[in-house]
Each structure stands twice: as C-alpha cells, then as structure tokens.
Design an enzyme around this catalytic site. Structure first.
Site, PDB file in Angstrom:
ATOM      1  N   LYS A 161      -5.145   3.389  -6.316  1.00  0.00           N
ATOM      2  CA  LYS A 161      -5.173   2.657  -5.036  1.00  0.00           C
ATOM      3  C   LYS A 161      -4.893   3.635  -3.884  1.00  0.00           C
ATOM      4  CE  LYS A 161      -5.428  -0.908  -2.327  1.00  0.00           C
ATOM      5  NZ  LYS A 161      -4.372  -1.685  -1.796  1.00  0.00           N
ATOM      6  N   ASN A 189       0.847  -1.193   0.000  1.00  0.00           N
ATOM      7  CA  ASN A 189       0.000   0.000   0.000  1.00  0.00           C
ATOM      8  C   ASN A 189       0.881   1.241   0.000  1.00  0.00           C
ATOM      9  OD1 ASN A 189      -2.611  -1.006   0.192  1.00  0.00           O
ATOM     10  ND2 ASN A 189      -2.734  -0.829   2.418  1.00  0.00           N
TER      11      ASN A 189
END
Ligand code: PAF
Length: 294
Positions: A175, A94
């Site tokens: 994302k 992430n």
C-alpha cells in the site's frame, strides 16, 4: 466487545456504525468535545455514540485508531493512563512508522495493523457515505497482537471482507508503494488520480516505483518493478475520478501524510544505503509547500 474508535472521520465513522450494528458497545473519541456524537450511514437511521468518555476508554477491549498517521502519536499519548494494558490497539491508516511510536508508549498492549480499501466520504459532520466496497487486511505487529486473530472475525462480521495476514507489514509496504507514487504526484500537480495515466507523469512514476522496489527488496519483500508498475496503474485506473488524500490535504492547506509515506520510505532507504533521488525530490517539494504556509 467494548470498542472505542479514535478518530471518527469517514473511515472511523463507517467502522463505528457497522460495529454498533453488530451489537458491540461502541463509543467514539473525537477532537470534538461534545459528550455525544451522531452518525448516519448512507440512508440508514442516525445512531448516537458517547464521545470522549473516560470510563468507556478504561474498559475498552479494542481501540481502533483511524486517525491519519501524523495525528496518531499526539492523540494517543494523553490517553495512556486510561487505556488498560489488555486493550487491543489497532492502527488503520495510510503510511507506516506509527507502530514503532505507539509500541514505545504502550509496550504491553497487543498491537494490530490494518489496511483497508473501503471508500467512505463524510459530506457533513454527522453523515458518512460508504462510497466503495473493498477489503481489509489485519495482522499482529507484536507477539501479543499476533495472538489476537479473532479480531478479524469481529471486523469481518461488521464490514466484510476482512483477512488475517501473518505478514501484515508486506501488505502495508504494498500500500505504501501505491501511496508513494499516487499521493505526492497528484498533490504537487493538483490533479485527480486518473490524470496520472498521461505521458508527462510516466518518467516520475517509473522512477518512484523502481526506487520503492529496491527498498522493498532490501526489506525482504520479493517484488519486481514491473509488478509494482502494474499494481500502481491498476489503482490509478480504478480510482481515476478520486482526488488522493494528499492532494486534498495540500489543496486545503492541511498537514499531509508525507512523513509517513515518502518520509518512511526515505528512512528505510537510508538505513539500507539505497539512493532514492526521485522520491527525495517529491518529498522536498511537498515539505516546501507545507513550510510555505508558515
Ligand atoms: O490516499 C489515498 O487517496 C488512497 O490511498 C489512494 C489509493 C491513493 C486512492 O486515492
């Protein structure tokens, strides 16, 4: 291929096991110092992997880094003298901002970036559960990385579907936008992702996405706030029962990925001269919690 997985947590263990099943020579590099580590995937048999084996690192063709972003630089630095300059380094986590750091330390290595929506959970040290099937996007960060599209097939054979993306940074920004919205808000209010459909969070979520949208536009990504709102809502609903990674980190008093999620956004916003008060406030709130542990 000779593959080393740096950071065999839930996602790293899932990839390690799946790549080994394809016949690759896979070894691990964990913070645990035992020379062997075992992984059992779902109800399949347990497999043993070499761990922290310098010779495996020296002949690695692919180094898959599945550590959380805040741990990447510190873990990779000491390995510099062992990693061959032909070894393909792939970052899968992430957040954004680690590629710049890694490229500085490994200027000659092909560098790939990847993002995955597979779900994995490690109920105990040697066991990993594949909790959700997803897709993985991968692409080159530097010129030599852009020539390594064959890695897509290697990964796809192990855990499909994997797509090669020539604009991987756009995928990572998409994302990042989702993580900027879901992660700090769920962490701050200590709720699961599904709670974010409630009315009380809408103003904050809209503020985040409109600021993120402006920064993405300035980065050359063609996206509109309504589109982003829709994507964020879809992810909230699809992962309603999940607790985000940042909620879990904050709840367990672990350093979160805030610097590489909202922090990265704020850096890019400052670069473009874009005001981001909503994201600033969330960044400060999460940093404040982390600092209060001292
Ligand atoms: O960080 C996470 O937890 C995940 O990326 C996401 C998409 C927010 C789902 O929980």
């Amino acid at each position: 291929m000779n593959i080393v997985i740096l950071g065999p947590g839930a996602i790293g263990s899932l990839w390690a096991y799946s790549l080994r099943q394809q016949g690759h020579n896979v070894s691990l590099w964990s913070h645990h110092t035992t020379p062997t580590l075992s992984i059992q995937l779902d109800n399949h048999c347990q497999l043993d992997f070499n761990n922290r084996d310098n010779s495996a690192l020296e002949c690695a063709d692919l180094l898959l880094v599945t550590l959380k972003a805040p741990n990447v630089e510190a873990a990779l630095m000491p390995l510099r003298s062992f990693v061959h300059s032909d070894c393909i380094i792939t970052l899968m986590h992430n957040g954004m901002g680690t590629a710049e750091l890694v490229e500085r330390c490994f200027p000659h290595n092909p560098l790939l970036l990847a993002t995955t929506t597979h779900g994995a959970y490690r109920p105990e040290k040697n066991k990993v559960l594949h909790t959700g099937f997803g897709t993985t996007q991968i692409g080159g960060y530097n010129l030599s990385g852009q020539r390594c599209s064959f890695v897509k097939d290697v990964l796809d054979n192990a855990l499909s579907d994997v797509f090669w993306n020539d604009e991987i940074e756009t995928a990572l920004w998409n994302k990042l936008a989702i993580n900027c919205a879901i992660n700090p808000v769920t962490a701050l209010y200590n709720v699961n992702n599904g709670a974010l459909v409630e009315e009380q969070y809408q103003r904050t979520l809209n503020g985040i996405s409109s600021e993120v949208c402006k920064v993405m536009n300035a980065e050359g990504i063609d996206i509109q706030t309504a589109q982003l709102d829709q994507t964020i809502n879809q992810v909230i609903r699809a992962t309603a029962a999940n607790y985000s990674s940042m909620q879990q980190d904050i709840a367990h008093r672990r350093l979160s990925e805030i610097d590489f999620i909202t922090g990265y956004l704020l850096n890019r916003a400052a670069h473009h001269g874009i005001a981001t008060p909503c994201n600033q406030e969330l960044y400060q709130a999460i940093k404040h919690i982390e600092q209060s542990w001292n």
